[in-house]
Design a protein around this motif. Structure first.
Motif, short mmCIF file in Angstrom:
data_model
loop_
_atom_site.label_atom_id
_atom_site.label_comp_id
_atom_site.label_asym_id
_atom_site.label_seq_id
_atom_site.Cartn_x
_atom_site.Cartn_y
_atom_site.Cartn_z
N ARG A 351 0.18 2.70 -11.58
CA ARG A 351 1.32 1.99 -11.11
C ARG A 351 1.22 2.06 -9.68
O ARG A 351 1.96 2.72 -8.74
CB ARG A 351 2.66 2.44 -11.63
N ALA A 352 0.10 1.28 -9.13
CA ALA A 352 -0.04 1.46 -7.68
C ALA A 352 1.11 0.83 -6.91
O ALA A 352 1.28 0.79 -5.74
CB ALA A 352 -1.45 0.76 -7.34
N HIS A 353 1.83 -0.12 -7.16
CA HIS A 353 2.78 -0.93 -6.68
C HIS A 353 3.75 -0.01 -6.21
O HIS A 353 4.39 0.01 -4.97
CB HIS A 353 3.31 -2.04 -7.47
N ALA A 354 4.19 0.96 -7.26
CA ALA A 354 5.34 2.11 -6.68
C ALA A 354 4.66 3.05 -5.80
O ALA A 354 5.34 3.63 -4.91
CB ALA A 354 5.89 2.69 -8.06
N GLY A 355 3.19 3.49 -6.31
CA GLY A 355 2.65 4.52 -5.48
C GLY A 355 2.47 4.27 -4.10
O GLY A 355 2.31 5.25 -3.38
N ILE A 356 2.62 2.97 -3.59
CA ILE A 356 2.06 2.55 -2.00
C ILE A 356 2.90 3.11 -1.40
O ILE A 356 2.69 3.50 -0.05
CB ILE A 356 1.73 1.15 -2.03
N VAL A 357 4.24 3.26 -1.63
CA VAL A 357 5.42 3.69 -0.82
C VAL A 357 5.97 5.11 -1.57
O VAL A 357 6.82 5.76 -0.81
CB VAL A 357 6.72 2.87 -0.77
N VAL A 358 5.27 5.72 -2.39
CA VAL A 358 5.42 7.04 -2.89
C VAL A 358 6.92 6.97 -3.48
O VAL A 358 7.82 7.71 -3.25
CB VAL A 358 5.35 7.98 -2.01
N ARG A 359 7.04 5.86 -4.50
CA ARG A 359 8.71 5.64 -4.73
C ARG A 359 9.06 6.66 -5.71
O ARG A 359 10.18 7.00 -5.86
CB ARG A 359 8.52 4.31 -5.71
N ARG A 360 8.29 7.31 -6.75
CA ARG A 360 8.64 8.35 -7.48
C ARG A 360 7.89 9.74 -7.29
O ARG A 360 7.16 9.96 -6.73
CB ARG A 360 8.04 7.88 -8.93
N ALA A 361 8.67 10.90 -7.70
CA ALA A 361 8.37 12.15 -7.46
C ALA A 361 6.95 12.46 -8.07
O ALA A 361 6.17 13.38 -7.62
CB ALA A 361 9.30 12.98 -8.06
N SER A 362 6.48 11.59 -9.23
CA SER A 362 5.30 11.91 -9.76
C SER A 362 4.06 11.21 -9.29
O SER A 362 2.71 11.46 -9.30
CB SER A 362 5.32 11.28 -11.28
N ASP A 363 4.30 10.55 -7.88
CA ASP A 363 3.38 10.08 -7.25
C ASP A 363 2.73 10.79 -6.32
O ASP A 363 3.53 11.43 -5.46
CB ASP A 363 3.98 8.67 -6.24
N LYS A 364 1.57 11.35 -6.44
CA LYS A 364 1.12 12.48 -5.86
C LYS A 364 0.11 12.09 -4.66
O LYS A 364 -0.06 12.79 -3.60
CB LYS A 364 0.26 13.31 -6.82
N THR A 365 -0.39 10.85 -4.77
CA THR A 365 -1.12 10.38 -3.39
C THR A 365 -0.20 9.67 -2.35
O THR A 365 0.76 8.89 -2.34
CB THR A 365 -2.09 9.22 -3.79
N THR A 366 -0.06 10.49 -0.91
CA THR A 366 0.68 10.31 -0.12
C THR A 366 -0.19 10.07 1.32
O THR A 366 0.66 9.77 2.32
CB THR A 366 1.47 11.41 0.10
N ASP A 367 -1.24 9.98 1.32
CA ASP A 367 -2.10 9.73 2.68
C ASP A 367 -2.05 8.54 3.27
O ASP A 367 -2.11 8.18 4.45
CB ASP A 367 -3.63 10.25 2.53
N GLN A 368 -1.64 7.44 2.36
CA GLN A 368 -1.40 6.16 2.94
C GLN A 368 0.01 6.15 3.69
O GLN A 368 -0.04 5.28 4.69
CB GLN A 368 -1.25 5.05 1.62
N VAL A 369 1.03 6.92 3.40
CA VAL A 369 2.11 6.96 4.06
C VAL A 369 1.99 7.92 5.22
O VAL A 369 2.34 7.65 6.42
CB VAL A 369 3.38 7.69 3.47
N SER A 370 1.11 8.85 5.37
CA SER A 370 0.64 9.32 6.54
C SER A 370 -0.21 8.48 7.50
O SER A 370 -0.03 8.67 8.77
CB SER A 370 -0.39 10.74 6.16
N TYR A 371 -0.96 7.66 6.95
CA TYR A 371 -1.68 6.79 7.89
C TYR A 371 -0.62 5.67 8.66
O TYR A 371 -0.83 5.46 9.64
CB TYR A 371 -2.59 5.93 7.02
N LEU A 372 0.45 5.40 7.88
CA LEU A 372 1.15 4.56 8.27
C LEU A 372 2.22 5.00 9.45
O LEU A 372 2.12 4.55 10.66
CB LEU A 372 2.43 3.97 7.27
N VAL A 373 2.51 6.33 9.24
CA VAL A 373 3.22 6.85 10.37
C VAL A 373 2.29 7.52 11.44
O VAL A 373 2.60 7.40 12.77
CB VAL A 373 3.76 8.61 9.85
N ASP A 374 1.04 8.00 11.16
CA ASP A 374 0.10 8.24 12.39
C ASP A 374 -0.31 6.87 13.23
O ASP A 374 -0.40 6.96 14.45
CB ASP A 374 -1.03 8.82 11.72
N LYS A 375 -0.44 5.98 12.39
CA LYS A 375 -1.25 4.57 13.19
C LYS A 375 -0.03 3.90 13.88
O LYS A 375 -0.16 2.98 14.86
CB LYS A 375 -2.07 3.85 12.28
N TYR A 376 1.06 3.88 13.39
CA TYR A 376 2.09 2.98 13.81
C TYR A 376 3.42 3.53 14.02
O TYR A 376 4.13 2.87 14.86
CB TYR A 376 2.56 1.87 12.61
#
Length: 388
Positions: A351-376
């Motif tokens: 369920r990558a659609h929910a995972g891209i914003v780490v919508r659920r507690a079970s979403d373990k991949t968070t580096d895309q959010v780190s990228y957003l914060v670091d780059k923007y």
């Protein structure tokens, strides 16, 4: 002060973006956050324009109560990205950006070209059935919003809202043009809700035949296409376990879809009148811009795709069910004139659609959010203006 407006997706609420907003707040504590909740849950079915009107009202009330706000940015997830685009057009039309400077506009898994899936050969019956069921589900289950997402509405002069929002002379594009940076994050796999082409505003998906490579080991989910000289064609091998899985889906899906459509759509339509009270459903404000929104370039595209009934709503709808049409190409070309920073995200979870914003507690991949914060949200210019 710098205002960041965040908006959730369809059937969502502000809590869906909690991980994302927390990460941004930790990096930029001086930002003023407006996590829109006036469109929570079933309210998102009222239409992109009605939802946009609600957040415009929220933004204008906040700007009036806090005159220290001099800059504004938007972050929209899924449907929220389209709602933000609509709101930006209306704010531009009202002259808001003459006193508040637009800075950053980011969308994450947003269907910029709509959500209708293409017709597929019956040699792939499971895919053909899924696409047809998804399109029917979108139009019926999501009420007025679904018709706008599938370009089946008649927002103005018989043309769909998303087409109007892609017109380069419209207030929607003129408003977006004022932002210093525009970025769209899109999943390259495991996101049947928002496919790559509509999320990344592209004519085609190069990841179907070419491999991806990680750009920076610090962000393993952020990828790009392998250069052509190094590329090796890839394809998904046939998996025998797919047969019972898709067979069960084909047998049971019609039953669940019928029950869901009947119950939830009836509920949504029954309560809609109360939810949209006080909202400009007829979009009177837009009539002042109709000559700009309905340009000759738009009419030319429609004329070139028909044989005698150029402005027929039925004919336009038939064209838009295809993957490649003159109208969709026109939308892509117009939107890409703005200039976008396109970020491709590869998540292994289903369920990558929910995972891209780490919508659920079970979403373990968070580096895309780190990228957003670091780059923007760590850019020196952005930091300095945010702290004014």
């Amino acid at each position: 002060m710098h205002l960041l407006v965040c908006h959730h997706g369809l059937w969502g609420n502000a809590e869906h973006l909690q991980f994302l907003t927390n990460a941004i707040s930790q990096r930029q504590p001086d930002l003023k956050l407006l996590c829109c909740n006036s469109n929570r849950g079933i309210n998102t079915l009222d239409g992109i324009d009605v939802c946009g009107d609600r957040i415009v009202r929220d933004i204008l009330e906040l700007l009036q109560s806090e005159p220290s706000i001099t800059e504004i940015s938007f972050l929209g997830y899924s449907l929220g990205g389209l709602i933000c685009r609509y709101a930006i057009g209306k704010l531009f039309a009202h002259g808001t950006f003459s006193s508040v400077q637009p800075r950053l506009f980011v969308t994450m898994a947003t269907p910029h070209l709509g959500s209708e899936l293409p017709k597929v050969s019956m040699w792939k019956p499971h895919v053909a059935f899924f696409n047809r069921a998804f399109n029917t589900l979108t139009r019926t289950f999501t009420s007025r919003t679904g018709h706008q997402l599938t370009l089946r509405d008649q927002y103005h002069d018989g043309l769909p809202l998303l087409i109007m929002m892609a017109d380069h002379d419209s207030c929607f594009i003129q408003g977006l043009q004022l932002f210093a940076r525009r970025a769209c994050f899109v999943n390259v796999q495991n996101d049947p809700t928002v496919r790559f082409t509509t999320g990344s505003i592209e004519h085609s998906n190069p990841y179907r035949k070419r491999p991806a490579e990680v750009i920076d080991p610090q962000y393993p989910s952020i990828v790009r296409i392998v250069p052509s000289e190094d590329a090796v064609l890839v394809s998904r091998p046939f998996n025998p376990t797919d047969i019972p899985k898709y067979g069960m889906f084909i047998l049971l899906a019609p039953v669940f879809i019928t029950i869901a459509l009947t119950a939830l759509s009836s509920y949504a339509l029954y309560h809609r009148a109360n939810r949209i009270s006080g909202i400009d459903v007829e979009n009177e404000w837009f009539k002042e811009f109709k000559q700009k929104a309905l340009t000759e370039s738009c009419k030319d595209v429609l004329d070139s795709t028909t044989t005698g009934e150029a402005e027929s709503h039925q004919h336009i709808s038939a064209l838009l069910t295809q993957e490649s049409t003159n109208i969709r190409h026109w939308m892509v070309d117009n939107l890409n004139r703005l200039g976008w920073e396109k970020v491709h995200v590869r998540l292994e979870q289903r369920r990558a659609h929910a995972g891209i914003v780490v919508r659920r507690a079970s979403d373990k991949t968070t580096d895309q959010v780190s990228y957003l914060v670091d780059k923007y949200f760590t850019d020196l210019d952005f930091v300095s203006t945010a702290k004014k």
